[in-house]
Design an enzyme around this catalytic site. Structure first.
Site, PDB file in Angstrom:
ATOM      1  N   HIS A   1       0.813  -1.218   0.000  1.00 20.38           N
ATOM      2  CA  HIS A   1       0.000   0.000   0.000  1.00 20.38           C
ATOM      3  C   HIS A   1       0.850   1.274   0.000  1.00 20.38           C
ATOM      4  O   HIS A   1       0.313   2.380  -0.179  1.00 20.38           O
ATOM      5  CB  HIS A   1      -0.943   0.007   1.207  1.00 20.38           C
ATOM      6  CG  HIS A   1      -2.266   0.648   0.932  1.00 20.38           C
ATOM      7  ND1 HIS A   1      -2.486   1.533  -0.093  1.00 20.38           N
ATOM      8  CD2 HIS A   1      -3.465   0.523   1.564  1.00 20.38           C
ATOM      9  CE1 HIS A   1      -3.729   1.938  -0.091  1.00 20.38           C
ATOM     10  NE2 HIS A   1      -4.364   1.343   0.905  1.00 20.38           N
ATOM     11  N   ARG A   2       2.145   1.152   0.183  1.00 17.94           N
ATOM     12  CA  ARG A   2       3.011   2.329   0.057  1.00 17.94           C
ATOM     13  C   ARG A   2       3.133   2.752  -1.400  1.00 17.94           C
ATOM     14  O   ARG A   2       3.396   3.923  -1.698  1.00 17.94           O
ATOM     15  CB  ARG A   2       4.413   2.019   0.604  1.00 17.94           C
ATOM     16  CG  ARG A   2       4.462   1.713   2.081  1.00 17.94           C
ATOM     17  CD  ARG A   2       5.851   1.251   2.504  1.00 17.94           C
ATOM     18  NE  ARG A   2       6.255   0.023   1.807  1.00 17.94           N
ATOM     19  CZ  ARG A   2       7.430  -0.576   1.996  1.00 17.94           C
ATOM     20  NH1 ARG A   2       8.314  -0.056   2.839  1.00 17.94           N
ATOM     21  NH2 ARG A   2       7.717  -1.678   1.334  1.00 17.94           N
TER      22      ARG A   2
END
Length: 509
Positions: free
Chosen positions: A479-480
Site C-alpha cells: 500500500h506504500r
C-alpha cells in the site's frame, strides 16, 4: 607455480554464506575436465551442481557428504599436472612447498589420493575408506564422461589410525603442514588374533559412520519425520534409501527381510524416533524452509499489505483453452488455466506499470521488464522461480517457459539465479482445491496474485441462473506504492481478460 590447486566453495548467489554438500560427483584419483560437475551443494534455495575450475586429477576432498561448509572454504584439491609424476615428498613424509597450505577448516576431513607404493588412506575424520558412492543426484548429461582410475580395494583397517594422528596434530604446529598424499608408515602383517565381531551394516552396506545414500528430498523427509537415515536399510538402487523406507520407519512398519543387518530394530519403537518423551516433534529449521520463513516475516512486517478479491466467470476462458489445445501446432504444448492468468497479468502490467515496482526507501523503482514469478510447492519447500522478461514472450514461448520452470522446480534443480530478481508473482493455490488466499509479498515486489480453483457454480448469466465455471482471484499489494484505486483497476483488468480473453486481446493489443 603450484600444480595443486584448492577450489573454494563459491558464493552461489544473493550473498549466501554456506552450503551443505549433498553428493560428490567425483572421487579421489579421478581425472576431471574443465567445467565438469564435481559436487552437488544445497544452498538455502536450491541444490546446485558446481563445475570444476581446472582440469586435472582429484588430489584431496576436504569435506564429506552431509557437511555444511562456509563460502570461501576449500572443498577439494586438484592436481592440474598429474602427468608430472608423484608429488615430491620430504624426508619426513610430508609434501614439499609445491602444495598450497590449507585452511584449518579443510584439515577437518580430508580424503587423500593414493600414489604408487602407498597405502590408500581413505577419508581422515572417521569416514570409512571406499566411502565414495555412485551418484544418485545430478541433472543433464556431462559434456564428456569423466576419466576414472580403476578403484582400489579398501585399505587395511590398521591404516586408518596411522593417518588420523598426523591430521589431528597438524593444526597445532607452528607452520601448518600442507595437505597432499601422505606417505603411510609401513603396515606390518597383522598377527593372528581372535576374529573381531563383524560390525553391523546400515542400508548402504557399509559400517556405521559412512555416508548415507539418499536423494535430497528423501533427506528432507527424514528430517521432517525425525527418522535417522543411518539406521535404515535402503531398498533403492545400490542400497539407497527411498521415501518408502523413511515413511515405513516413521510409521513403525517393519521392512522386508534383507540380507543386511540393520543397526536399529525396525519395530514399533522406530516410530518413537519422530517424537520425544513429551510426544513433541522438533524439526530443524534450515535450507529452503528457513529462507522462506525469514523472507515472509521480513515482508509481512515491512510492507503494509492490502488484499482484494474478485470472483470471475471463466467459462469462456476455459473454452478458449480447449480450442487452443485442438490446434495442430499446440498439441504438444502444456496448456493450463495458469497460462491465461499469466498472460492477463502481463497485459495488465502494461496498462498499470506502477504495479511492477519496488519500494527503495526514498524512491520507487518502476521496472520496464517483468520477471514473472510462479510460486511452486516442492518437496524441498516453497520456492518462487521467475521467468525473465516474460512480457516479451509470445503466448507459445510463455507456455514453454512455464512448463520448463515447473518441471525444473519439481525435480529440485532450480538454480539461485532463476529465483533472483523477481518483480511480480502468481501463486496457484487452486491446484490444492483452495478458492483463494491472502498471499504475502515476496521481498522487493509490490504485488502478488493468488489464483483459486476453477469450480462449476450457479451463476447469473444473461439474466438466468446457469452452471458456469467460476474462480476467485486474490491480489495482495504494497500500500506504500499501490493505492486502492490502482490495485482495484489492475485486478479488474485481469478479471476482464479471464472473462473473455479473445475480446480482451482484440481491445488491448
Amino acid at each position: 607455480m603450484s600444480r595443486i590447486k584448492e577450489f573454494n566453495l563459491p558464493d552461489l548467489g544473493e550473498g549466501l554464506t554456506e552450503g551443505e554438500i549433498l553428493a560428490w560427483l567425483v572421487k579421489v584419483g579421478d581425472d576431471i575436465e574443465l567445467n565438469q560437475p564435481i559436487v552437488e551443494v544445497e544452498t538455502a534455495k536450491a541444490a546446485v551442481e558446481i563445475p570444476a575450475k581446472w582440469a586435472g586429477r582429484v588430489q584431496a576432498i576436504f569435506h564429506p557428504e552431509g557437511s555444511t561448509v562456509e563460502v570461501g572454504v576449500p572443498i577439494i584439491a586438484i592436481d592440474t599436472d598429474p602427468n608430472a609424476g608423484p608429488v615430491e615428498q620430504s624426508t619426513t613424509g610430508t609434501p614439499t612447498a609445491d602444495l598450497p597450505t590449507p585452511s584449518a577448516a579443510s584439515l577437518a576431513a580430508v580424503e587423500v589420493a593414493p600414489e604408487e607404493g602407498m597405502v590408500e588412506p581413505g577419508l581422515i575424520g572417521g569416514v570409512a575408506p571406499g566411502g565414495r558412492t555412485a551418484v544418485l543426484v545430478g541433472y543433464g548429461p556431462r559434456n564428456a564422461p569423466a576419466k576414472r582410475r580403476p578403484r582400489k580395494g579398501a585399505a587395511p583397517a590398521p591404516a586408518a589410525p596411522a593417518q588420523a594422528a598426523p591430521a589431528q596434530a597438524a593444526p597445532t604446529q607452528a607452520a601448518p603442514a600442507p595437505v597432499a598424499p601422505v606417505q603411510a608408515a609401513p603396515v606390518p602383517a597383522p598377527a593372528a588374533t581372535p576374529a573381531a565381531p563383524t560390525p553391523a551394516l546400515n542400508g548402504n552396506g557399509r559400517a556405521g559412520g559412512g555416508p548415507v545414500l539418499a536423494k535430497p528430498p528423501v533427506r528432507k523427509l527424514a528430517k521432517d519425520l525425525g527418522v535417522d537415515l543411518a539406521a535404515l536399510t535402503g531398498s533403492g538402487p545400490l542400497g539407497s534409501i527411498t521415501r518408502e523406507d523413511v515413511q515405513r520407519a516413521a510409521s513403525g512398519t517393519p521392512a522386508a527381510a534383507e540380507p543386511l543387518t540393520v543397526t536399529a530394530p525396525t519395530t514399533s519403537a522406530a516410530s518413537a524416533a519422530s517424537f520425544g518423551a513429551d510426544r513433541e516433534q522438533r524439526i530443524p529449521v534450515k535450507g529452503v524452509r528457513k529462507l522462506t520463513a525469514e523472507n515472509m516475516a521480513r515482508s509481512a512486517f515491512t510492507a503494509p499489505h492490502v488484499t482484494e478479491f474478485l470472483t470471475v466467470d471463466v467459462t469462456r476462458a476455459m473454452k478458449a483453452l480447449d480450442r487452443l489445445r485442438d490446434r495442430r501446432e499446440w498439441r504438444d504444448v502444456r496448456v493450463s488455466p495458469l497460462l491465461l492468468v499469466a498472460k492477463a497479468v502481463l497485459l495488465a502490467v502494461k496498462r498499470y506499470p506502477m504495479v511492477n515496482s519496488t519500494w527503495a526507501g526514498d524512491e520507487i523503482v518502476v521496472k520496464e521488464y517483468v520477471n514473472l514469478g510462479i510460486a511452486a510447492a516442492t518437496e524441498r519447500g516453497l520456492i518462487v522461480p521467475n521467468i525473465k522478461d516474460a512480457g516479451r514472450l509470445t503466448l507459445r514461448e510463455l507456455a514453454d517457459a512455464m512448463t520448463a520452470l515447473v518441471q525444473t522446480a519439481k525435480s529440485g534443480r532450480t538454480s539461485p539465479a532463476d529465483m533472483s530478481g523477481g518483480t511480480l508473482t502468481i501463486t496457484n493455490v487452486g491446484v490444492f482445491g483452495v478458492d483463494t488466499g491472502t498471499p504475502i509479498l515476496p521481498p522487493g515486489e509490490s504485488a502478488i496474485l493468488a489464483f483459486g480453483a476453477v469450480r462449476e457454480q450457479p451463476w447469473v448469466h444473461k439474466g438466468k441462473v446457469k452452471a458456469r465455471l467460476v474462480t476467485t482471484l486474490g491480489l495482495s499489494f504494497d500500500h506504500r506504492i499501490i493505492d486502492g484505486e490502482l490495485g482495484s483497476k489492475f485486478l479488474r483488468d485481469i478479471g476482464d481478460f479471464l472473462a473473455d480473453p479473445e475480446a480482451a486481446l482484440l481491445a488491448w493489443t
